[in-house]
Design a protein around this motif. Structure first.
Motif, PDB file in Angstrom:
ATOM      1  N   VAL A   1     -11.107 -16.825  -0.792  1.00 25.27           N
ATOM      2  CA  VAL A   1      -9.650 -16.830  -0.967  1.00 25.27           C
ATOM      3  C   VAL A   1      -9.266 -15.929  -2.138  1.00 25.27           C
ATOM      4  O   VAL A   1      -8.353 -15.101  -2.029  1.00 25.27           O
ATOM      5  N   GLU A   2      -9.967 -16.053  -3.238  1.00 19.97           N
ATOM      6  CA  GLU A   2      -9.674 -15.237  -4.420  1.00 19.97           C
ATOM      7  C   GLU A   2      -9.923 -13.754  -4.153  1.00 19.97           C
ATOM      8  O   GLU A   2      -9.176 -12.898  -4.609  1.00 19.97           O
ATOM      9  N   MET A   3     -10.958 -13.447  -3.383  1.00 20.38           N
ATOM     10  CA  MET A   3     -11.311 -12.059  -3.101  1.00 20.38           C
ATOM     11  C   MET A   3     -10.297 -11.375  -2.184  1.00 20.38           C
ATOM     12  O   MET A   3     -10.038 -10.181  -2.333  1.00 20.38           O
TER      13      MET A   3
ATOM     14  N   ARG B   1      -4.907 -11.214  -2.198  1.00 22.09           N
ATOM     15  CA  ARG B   1      -3.970 -10.135  -2.542  1.00 22.09           C
ATOM     16  C   ARG B   1      -3.772  -9.197  -1.344  1.00 22.09           C
ATOM     17  O   ARG B   1      -2.652  -8.829  -1.003  1.00 22.09           O
ATOM     18  N   TYR B   2      -4.859  -8.820  -0.711  1.00 20.59           N
ATOM     19  CA  TYR B   2      -4.796  -7.951   0.463  1.00 20.59           C
ATOM     20  C   TYR B   2      -4.035  -8.637   1.602  1.00 20.59           C
ATOM     21  O   TYR B   2      -3.180  -8.031   2.254  1.00 20.59           O
ATOM     22  N   ILE B   3      -4.339  -9.900   1.847  1.00 16.70           N
ATOM     23  CA  ILE B   3      -3.706 -10.667   2.923  1.00 16.70           C
ATOM     24  C   ILE B   3      -2.204 -10.791   2.658  1.00 16.70           C
ATOM     25  O   ILE B   3      -1.384 -10.627   3.566  1.00 16.70           O
TER      26      ILE B   3
ATOM     27  N   ARG C   1     -13.166  -9.329   5.963  1.00 12.96           N
ATOM     28  CA  ARG C   1     -11.823  -8.812   5.685  1.00 12.96           C
ATOM     29  C   ARG C   1     -11.111  -8.395   6.980  1.00 12.96           C
ATOM     30  O   ARG C   1      -9.927  -8.655   7.148  1.00 12.96           O
ATOM     31  N   THR C   2     -11.837  -7.766   7.886  1.00 16.85           N
ATOM     32  CA  THR C   2     -11.271  -7.375   9.177  1.00 16.85           C
ATOM     33  C   THR C   2     -10.867  -8.618   9.968  1.00 16.85           C
ATOM     34  O   THR C   2      -9.809  -8.659  10.595  1.00 16.85           O
TER      35      THR C   2
END
Length: 188
Positions: A24-26, A29-31, A70-71
């Motif tokens: 979640v932390e990783m 921001r992108y999401i 991530r994808t």
């Protein structure tokens, strides 16, 4: 826990809460940035992020280790954004598109050599693009984002939004036309 460790996803799949928290932390921001581009405002983006992480947690056992996490989260987030846009579209059909809440564009990161002039110009461009996106309906914004930001084909955009090809083309065309008209003074 080392967030670069490829076993973080495997540990999360095995029920390790710290590993899931690391994911979640990783990726949050992108999401959030993706959800914000899709929905057009901060509150909806936050709702999408929460829904995406809930779905990811429930479906983590189905995640294939050979895939990129991530994808996978990108796909879940796009689908959650589209679900929210569809639900909103049904509620707001009678409203003027300009009445929809709008929020700022997500920050894309600082340029390598940010000067005060570049930062000012970038801020002005961002504000103008945000205003232009504010002129789009939720459906136009989603179609525009999927086509021109995410790079999907018209057929893929139509499938994601549950629209026929001709309606998809029309939504994208209207969005581009509105964006060009709003951004034209800035281009000269």
């Amino acid at each position: 826990m080392d967030e670069r460790d490829p076993s973080v996803v495997a540990k999360a799949r095995d029920g390790d809460r710290d590993a899931f928290r690391t994911l979640v932390e990783m990726h949050s921001r992108y999401i959030y940035s993706l959800a914000h581009r899709m929905t057009g405002n901060a509150q909806d983006a936050e709702d999408v992020v929460q829904e995406a992480w809930l779905k990811a947690h429930k479906q983590l056992s189905r995640f294939e280790a050979r895939a990129d996490f991530r994808t996978w989260m990108h796909r879940i987030t796009v689908n959650c954004s589209i679900d929210l846009i569809r639900a909103r579209r049904h509620r707001e059909d009678a409203h003027d598109p300009v009445d929809l809440e709008q929020g700022p564009l997500s920050e894309r990161g600082a340029e390598a050599q940010a000067t005060p002039e570049r930062m000012t110009a970038s801020s002005q461009i961002s504000d103008r693009v945000n205003e232009a996106l504010g002129l789009l309906t939720a459906l136009e914004r989603a179609a525009f984002t999927l086509r021109h930001v995410e790079g999907m084909s018209i057929e893929e955009v139509g499938a994601k939004l549950g629209m026929k090809t001709s309606a998809t083309k029309h939504s994208i065309f209207r969005a581009v036309k509105k964006m060009r008209a709003a951004l034209e003074p800035f281009a000269s």
